[in-house]
Design a protein around this motif. Structure first.
Motif, short mmCIF file in Angstrom:
data_model
loop_
_atom_site.label_atom_id
_atom_site.label_comp_id
_atom_site.label_asym_id
_atom_site.label_seq_id
_atom_site.Cartn_x
_atom_site.Cartn_y
_atom_site.Cartn_z
N ALA A 5 0.83 -1.20 0.00
CA ALA A 5 0.00 0.00 0.00
C ALA A 5 0.86 1.25 0.00
O ALA A 5 0.54 2.26 -0.65
CB ALA A 5 -0.93 0.00 1.21
N ALA A 6 1.99 1.21 0.71
CA ALA A 6 2.86 2.38 0.81
C ALA A 6 3.67 2.61 -0.46
O ALA A 6 3.94 3.76 -0.83
CB ALA A 6 3.79 2.23 2.00
N SER A 7 4.03 1.51 -1.13
CA SER A 7 4.95 1.64 -2.27
C SER A 7 4.27 1.54 -3.64
O SER A 7 4.82 2.00 -4.65
CB SER A 7 6.03 0.57 -2.18
N GLY A 8 3.11 0.91 -3.71
CA GLY A 8 2.36 0.84 -4.97
C GLY A 8 2.68 -0.35 -5.83
O GLY A 8 2.10 -0.50 -6.91
N SER A 9 3.58 -1.25 -5.40
CA SER A 9 3.87 -2.43 -6.21
C SER A 9 4.48 -3.52 -5.34
O SER A 9 5.03 -3.25 -4.27
CB SER A 9 4.84 -2.11 -7.35
N PHE A 10 4.40 -4.77 -5.84
CA PHE A 10 5.00 -5.89 -5.12
C PHE A 10 6.53 -5.76 -5.09
O PHE A 10 7.17 -6.07 -4.10
CB PHE A 10 4.60 -7.22 -5.77
N ALA A 11 7.09 -5.31 -6.19
CA ALA A 11 8.55 -5.21 -6.28
C ALA A 11 9.10 -4.19 -5.29
O ALA A 11 10.09 -4.45 -4.59
CB ALA A 11 8.96 -4.85 -7.70
N ILE A 46 12.65 -8.89 1.33
CA ILE A 46 12.29 -10.25 0.96
C ILE A 46 12.02 -10.29 -0.54
O ILE A 46 12.08 -9.26 -1.22
CB ILE A 46 11.05 -10.75 1.74
N SER A 47 11.71 -11.46 -1.07
CA SER A 47 11.51 -11.59 -2.51
C SER A 47 10.13 -11.08 -2.94
O SER A 47 9.17 -11.06 -2.15
CB SER A 47 11.65 -13.06 -2.93
N GLN A 48 10.05 -10.67 -4.22
CA GLN A 48 8.77 -10.21 -4.75
C GLN A 48 7.71 -11.32 -4.71
O GLN A 48 6.56 -11.05 -4.32
CB GLN A 48 8.95 -9.69 -6.19
N PRO A 49 8.04 -12.58 -5.09
CA PRO A 49 7.03 -13.64 -5.00
C PRO A 49 6.50 -13.84 -3.58
O PRO A 49 5.32 -14.15 -3.38
CB PRO A 49 7.76 -14.88 -5.50
N ALA A 50 7.37 -13.64 -2.57
CA ALA A 50 6.92 -13.79 -1.18
C ALA A 50 5.89 -12.73 -0.82
O ALA A 50 4.87 -13.02 -0.18
CB ALA A 50 8.12 -13.71 -0.24
N VAL A 51 6.13 -11.48 -1.26
CA VAL A 51 5.17 -10.41 -1.00
C VAL A 51 3.85 -10.72 -1.68
O VAL A 51 2.77 -10.61 -1.08
CB VAL A 51 5.72 -9.06 -1.47
N SER A 52 3.92 -11.09 -2.94
CA SER A 52 2.71 -11.42 -3.70
C SER A 52 1.93 -12.55 -3.04
O SER A 52 0.69 -12.51 -2.94
CB SER A 52 3.08 -11.80 -5.13
#
Length: 300
Positions: A15-21, A29-35
């Motif tokens: 929400a703060a950054s606007g993207s998973f990356a 952490i990794s992008q897939p983990a966030v997603s």
């Protein structure tokens, strides 16, 4: 169903950054983990957390509520960290002290405050048993008590050596005595402490050793209560000679059967450490050395 703090943090980062990356970079952490964290919540609870507009992820109203939770979690974590670290920091640190008697503990606290004014101090008072238990269970950082057992559990620093004395109202017939005996005291109205008091243990041993079985007129749970009872002419009480800084008309009279000196010490669990605690023990060492030097100068 429950949602873990890790997942809530991931939602807040997106929400703060606007993207998973970007969220992945923030969290380390990794992008897939966030997603996976975000989509896991959406699938398990049947909700939408983000809407994609112009290539960016925008939080839904429900997601913003979760973000509020994440902010409160961060505040709680920061507060917990401050609690856990402040005892090790002399700048804006904190120490909790358990006192059985007002003195000499308050005098030591005054010295410590003068040496380290930025450290906040909280004080718990109670009987010998209560303060000892508070130190053992870490509900206070250090205790100040007389006659603490030297059994290896505690680190100790001597403050003063003192005896239990009788305290007598100035209008009492006993007030002119220079020394009293248990035989004299057995006929007086007596004010005792409740069980668990180090003072009362000394008093009980003295009367028992003299073959006497006193029945107190009044039994109170605090030293201050005993002192006020004596001040109001109710009877004769007992206290550690240096147990108060008051200098009113109450007389402190030695008792022959209670002439043994006991060590009053600062003590803490031997396996405990920290800068604030070390500084308190350092102040105690200075305090104790000063008291002993004064006693030596006065002579026997």
């Amino acid at each position: 169903m429950t949602v873990s703090p890790t997942r809530i943090r991931a939602v807040n980062a997106v929400a703060a950054s606007g993207s998973f990356a970007a969220a992945a970079r923030l969290l380390g952490i990794s992008q897939p983990a966030v997603s996976q964290h975000v989509k896991g919540i959406e699938e398990e609870f049947g909700v939408r957390l983000f809407l994609r507009r112009n290539g960016a992820l925008h939080p839904t109203p429900l997601c913003l509520e979760l973000c509020d939770v994440a902010e409160r979690m961060t505040e709680a974590e920061n507060a917990a960290t401050r609690i856990l670290t402040r005892r090790n920091a002399l700048a804006d640190g904190h120490i909790s002290v358990g006192l059985g008697n007002s003195m000499p503990g308050m005098a030591l606290i005054a010295l410590f405050n003068k040496r380290h004014p930025s450290v906040s101090i909280s004080v718990q008072t109670g009987s010998f048993e209560e303060i000892t238990a508070a130190v053992i269970t870490r509900r206070v950082d250090v205790g100040v008590l007389p006659n603490v057992p030297d059994d290896g559990r505690f680190r100790r620093e001597l403050l003063v050596r003192q005896q239990v004395v009788a305290i007598v109202n100035a209008d009492s017939a006993l007030a002119s005595e220079q020394c009293l005996t248990c035989e004299q005291l057995i006929t007086a109205p007596l004010v005792f402490r409740t069980r668990g008091s180090s003072t009362q243990r000394v008093v009980d041993r003295a009367f028992n050793g003299a073959g006497l079985n006193p029945v107190p007129l009044l039994t109170l749970d605090t030293r201050d209560g005993v002192y006020e009872a004596v001040a109001n002419g109710i009877g004769v009480g007992f206290m550690w000679r240096e147990g108060t800084g008051r200098t009113d008309t109450i007389r402190r009279i030695p008792v022959r059967e209670m002439d043994r000196l006991y060590d009053e010490v600062v003590f803490a669990p031997r396996d405990d450490s920290g800068q604030v605690g070390e500084a308190f023990f350092a102040a105690a060492k200075v305090f104790g050395s000063s008291v002993l030097a004064d006693a030596a100068a006065k002579g026997p």
